[in-house]
Write an enzyme that holds these catalytic residues in place. Structure first.
Site, short mmCIF file in Angstrom:
data_model
loop_
_atom_site.label_atom_id
_atom_site.label_comp_id
_atom_site.label_asym_id
_atom_site.label_seq_id
_atom_site.Cartn_x
_atom_site.Cartn_y
_atom_site.Cartn_z
CD GLU A 14 -15.32 -46.15 -67.06
OE1 GLU A 14 -15.38 -46.47 -68.25
OE2 GLU A 14 -15.28 -44.96 -66.71
CG ASP A 219 -19.26 -50.94 -77.12
OD1 ASP A 219 -19.24 -50.38 -78.22
OD2 ASP A 219 -18.89 -50.38 -76.07
N1 ADE Z 1 -17.42 -46.16 -74.63
C1 ADE Z 1 -17.63 -47.49 -74.64
N2 ADE Z 1 -18.20 -47.89 -75.80
C2 ADE Z 1 -18.36 -46.77 -76.53
C3 ADE Z 1 -18.92 -46.51 -77.79
N3 ADE Z 1 -19.43 -47.51 -78.53
N4 ADE Z 1 -18.93 -45.23 -78.24
C4 ADE Z 1 -18.42 -44.23 -77.48
N5 ADE Z 1 -17.90 -44.42 -76.28
C5 ADE Z 1 -17.86 -45.68 -75.79
#
Ligand code: ADE
Length: 253
Positions: A14, A219
């Protein structure tokens, strides 16, 4: 001389492109934890990779404050979307953060951090405004050129949006709709979930250090949350994090 600003993220991928763009970088090892001090468009910054989760984020933030005397902390990286309008590829800038797994009840109301007497911790409004403006500029002018490899066509760069609002943090990677739904049930306006931001917020609020958190949505916190996660981080979050930080420092000087 102005105090440096900490630029932190949880994973190497990142923040690596931020570090590549530093002028006069100096790498320092503090008890096995790596920091890079340098200059970005004339702003003195100190970068570091915290590692995953609230404990790592709090420890790295405290080290940045005590060892480098930073005047502000910016945390960037990825998050899972929660509110339905928050799509993969969007950017979320936090105006408040909460630790969704903090519960000292019945001593204190659920989620309330005793040292602060509240659950929701506000990010610094000036810093947040500046980062949101930087994200807006990045999306409008550079994202199309710099985000060239979108894994599995997960989103269209031309449709990226910016959101501002609540981010929830906890020591869990959320990868099922039941848990995502339960978080939305607890915090109906929560935009995204991640594992570090509210810990940074707590440390900074306790020490009165301004802070801001911005996240790229990798996501939707569902059963597919882990599928393209690592390729998203490298192909999308890396250039986006560096681009937003760069746009922000360009506007500061
Ligand atoms: N970072 C990126 N996606 C995530 C998720 N689904 N839950 C917790 N941290 C995250």
């Amino acid at each position: 001389m102005a105090k440096p600003i900490a630029i932190l993220s949880s994973m190497d991928q990142e923040i690596c492109m931020v570090e590549e763009r530093l002028d006069n970088p100096v790498t320092l090892d503090l008890h096995g934890h790596r920091f890079v001090s340098g200059s970005l468009n004339g702003t003195h910054v100190v970068t570091s990779i915290s590692g995953y989760g609230k404990v790592c984020a709090a420890a790295t933030t405290a080290a940045a404050i005590y060892e480098f005397g930073v005047g502000a902390v910016v945390f960037g990286g990825v998050a899972g979307g929660l509110r339905p309008e928050v799509d993969i590829g969007d950017v979320v800038v936090a105006d408040r953060l909460v630790q969704h797994d903090f519960d000292a009840s019945p001593l204190f109301a659920r989620y309330v951090v005793p040292s602060l007497g509240k659950a929701l911790i506000e990010a610094d409004s000036t810093l947040t405004e500046q980062l949101a403006a930087a994200a807006e500029r990045y999306i409008a002018t550079r994202a199309g050129r710099e985000i060239v490899d979108v894994p599995n066509g997960m989103f269209r760069v031309t449709e990226m949006k910016l959101h501002r609002g609540l981010i929830a943090s906890g020591d869990r990677f959320i990868s099922n709709l039941a848990e995502a739904g339960s978080l939305l049930g607890q915090f109906p306006d929560v935009l995204a979930v991640e594992m570090e931001g509210a810990a940074v917020a707590q440390v900074c609020a306790e020490r009165r250090v301004p802070f801001a958190v911005f996240r790229s949505i990798s996501d939707r916190s569902d059963q597919d949350a882990d599928v393209d996660f690592m390729s998203y981080v490298s192909s999308v979050a890396a250039p986006l994090t560096a681009g937003i930080v760069e746009e922000w420092t360009l506007a500061l000087n």
